[in-house]
Design a protein around this motif. Structure first.
Motif, PDB file in Angstrom:
ATOM      1  N   LEU A  75      22.246  26.070   2.014  1.00 45.91           N
ATOM      2  CA  LEU A  75      22.985  24.994   1.345  1.00 45.91           C
ATOM      3  C   LEU A  75      24.344  24.699   1.980  1.00 45.91           C
ATOM      4  O   LEU A  75      24.956  23.673   1.690  1.00 45.91           O
ATOM      5  N   LEU A  76      24.823  25.614   2.840  1.00 37.47           N
ATOM      6  CA  LEU A  76      26.168  25.459   3.408  1.00 37.47           C
ATOM      7  C   LEU A  76      26.154  24.567   4.643  1.00 37.47           C
ATOM      8  O   LEU A  76      25.400  24.806   5.592  1.00 37.47           O
ATOM      9  N   ALA A  77      27.001  23.537   4.627  1.00 37.12           N
ATOM     10  CA  ALA A  77      27.120  22.628   5.769  1.00 37.12           C
ATOM     11  C   ALA A  77      27.625  23.381   7.003  1.00 37.12           C
ATOM     12  O   ALA A  77      28.228  24.456   6.887  1.00 37.12           O
ATOM     13  N   GLU A  78      27.415  22.792   8.161  1.00 35.82           N
ATOM     14  CA  GLU A  78      27.782  23.429   9.436  1.00 35.82           C
ATOM     15  C   GLU A  78      29.266  23.804   9.474  1.00 35.82           C
ATOM     16  O   GLU A  78      29.639  24.853   9.976  1.00 35.82           O
ATOM     17  N   ASN A  79      30.103  22.928   8.899  1.00 32.76           N
ATOM     18  CA  ASN A  79      31.559  23.174   8.894  1.00 32.76           C
ATOM     19  C   ASN A  79      32.016  23.842   7.592  1.00 32.76           C
ATOM     20  O   ASN A  79      33.203  23.930   7.325  1.00 32.76           O
TER      21      ASN A  79
ATOM     22  N   PHE B  63      31.941  29.551   2.464  1.00 25.67           N
ATOM     23  CA  PHE B  63      31.400  30.194   1.275  1.00 25.67           C
ATOM     24  C   PHE B  63      32.363  31.279   0.838  1.00 25.67           C
ATOM     25  O   PHE B  63      32.768  32.123   1.633  1.00 25.67           O
ATOM     26  N   SER B  64      32.740  31.257  -0.430  1.00 24.01           N
ATOM     27  CA  SER B  64      33.753  32.169  -0.944  1.00 24.01           C
ATOM     28  C   SER B  64      33.201  32.925  -2.152  1.00 24.01           C
ATOM     29  O   SER B  64      32.570  32.330  -3.027  1.00 24.01           O
TER      30      SER B  64
ATOM     31  N   ASN C  25      23.256  34.432   9.277  1.00 26.43           N
ATOM     32  CA  ASN C  25      24.185  33.582  10.015  1.00 26.43           C
ATOM     33  C   ASN C  25      25.410  33.167   9.199  1.00 26.43           C
ATOM     34  O   ASN C  25      25.879  32.041   9.285  1.00 26.43           O
ATOM     35  N   LEU C  26      25.903  34.109   8.394  1.00 24.51           N
ATOM     36  CA  LEU C  26      27.166  33.891   7.676  1.00 24.51           C
ATOM     37  C   LEU C  26      28.132  34.999   8.083  1.00 24.51           C
ATOM     38  O   LEU C  26      27.784  36.179   7.994  1.00 24.51           O
ATOM     39  N   PHE C  27      29.319  34.616   8.524  1.00 28.60           N
ATOM     40  CA  PHE C  27      30.271  35.578   9.085  1.00 28.60           C
ATOM     41  C   PHE C  27      31.621  35.501   8.371  1.00 28.60           C
ATOM     42  O   PHE C  27      32.091  34.417   8.034  1.00 28.60           O
TER      43      PHE C  27
ATOM     44  N   LYS D  89      30.384  30.383  11.612  1.00 29.91           N
ATOM     45  CA  LYS D  89      30.969  30.691  12.919  1.00 29.91           C
ATOM     46  C   LYS D  89      31.564  32.102  12.931  1.00 29.91           C
ATOM     47  O   LYS D  89      32.402  32.431  12.090  1.00 29.91           O
ATOM     48  N   GLU D  90      31.146  32.914  13.879  1.00 31.57           N
ATOM     49  CA  GLU D  90      31.689  34.268  14.004  1.00 31.57           C
ATOM     50  C   GLU D  90      33.086  34.202  14.612  1.00 31.57           C
ATOM     51  O   GLU D  90      33.306  33.503  15.603  1.00 31.57           O
TER      52      GLU D  90
END
Length: 237
Positions: A150-154, A157-158, A177-179, A204-205
């Motif tokens: 559900l998370l957009a490329e830019n 998530f908190s 793929n969440l960093f 993005k890492e």
């Protein structure tokens, strides 16, 4: 007896919600970054709707959606959205994360979640409260898989979780793929153990900084850092 909880710019009815307003939710709503000016926000497991309302107060997002699986909490969240100054921007879906992911085409530039994280499955005898508190009702891996889709490329998530779960959670996140972008360790007072951690993730890492927040200097005496973080919301700050 009314259970109305008044903040500076909005009020919350919580008599039908298993989980009442607490420090965790307010911390997450206040700490979550909106530096990237998100136009769309999603609150997963909204409960009373307090986090979505806090983000409505301080962001210009056109779309602020929430999902809540419990029927009573869902109805109360809708009511809290409607009586707020931002009712036209807030919408709550009565759904679980899995069905929401299957049905929604859109992605969000900011996702927040104060997840159920008690891993022990001792029943309190109150199914509604257990569902709001216990990790088995939304396991971390399912939460993170849903967020990743559900998370957009830019997007960011908190979330807020027990400190002891941090390493495992960060590893699960990396698998989808969440960093980590930002990290805040929270202590009740300077002598207490770190009990909570707030984490912000993106696709993005990158290198990130870890900060610390101490809530009280002594009993009911709040630290300057905590006051500065929450004073836009709490009436007595």
């Amino acid at each position: 007896m009314s259970k109305l909880f008044k903040f500076k710019q909005f009020s919350i009815n919580q008599d039908r919600c298993a989980m009442k307003i607490g420090t965790d939710g307010v911390l997450l709503g206040a700490w979550t970054s909106i530096r990237h000016n998100p136009d769309s926000i999603l609150d997963i497991g909204a409960g009373t709707g307090v986090i979505a309302l806090m983000l409505a107060q301080r962001s210009n997002a056109e779309v602020i959606d929430a999902i809540e699986i419990d029927a009573d909490a869902y109805e109360q969240c809708v009511e809290n959205f409607e009586i707020s100054p931002w009712g036209d921007r807030l919408y709550c879906y009565h759904a679980g994360l899995d069905e929401f992911v299957d049905e929604i085409e859109d992605q969000y530039e900011l996702i927040v979640c104060n997840p159920p994280f008690y891993s022990e499955t001792v029943s309190s005898g109150n199914v509604q409260r257990d569902q709001a508190r216990q990790n088995e009702f939304l396991p971390f891996n399912e939460l993170l898989e849903g967020v990743s889709k559900l998370l957009a490329e830019n997007g960011l998530f908190s979330t807020i979780i027990p400190f002891k779960e941090k390493d495992a959670f960060v590893k699960l996140a990396a698998d989808v793929n969440l960093f980590v972008n930002e990290c805040l360790h929270v202590k009740g007072n300077s002598n207490a153990d770190t009990k909570r951690v707030l984490l912000a993730f993106s696709h993005k890492e990158q290198d990130y900084k870890t900060s610390e927040l101490i809530i009280e200097s002594s009993r009911h005496q709040y630290t300057i850092d905590y006051v500065n973080l929450t004073k836009a919301y709490y009436l007595d700050m």
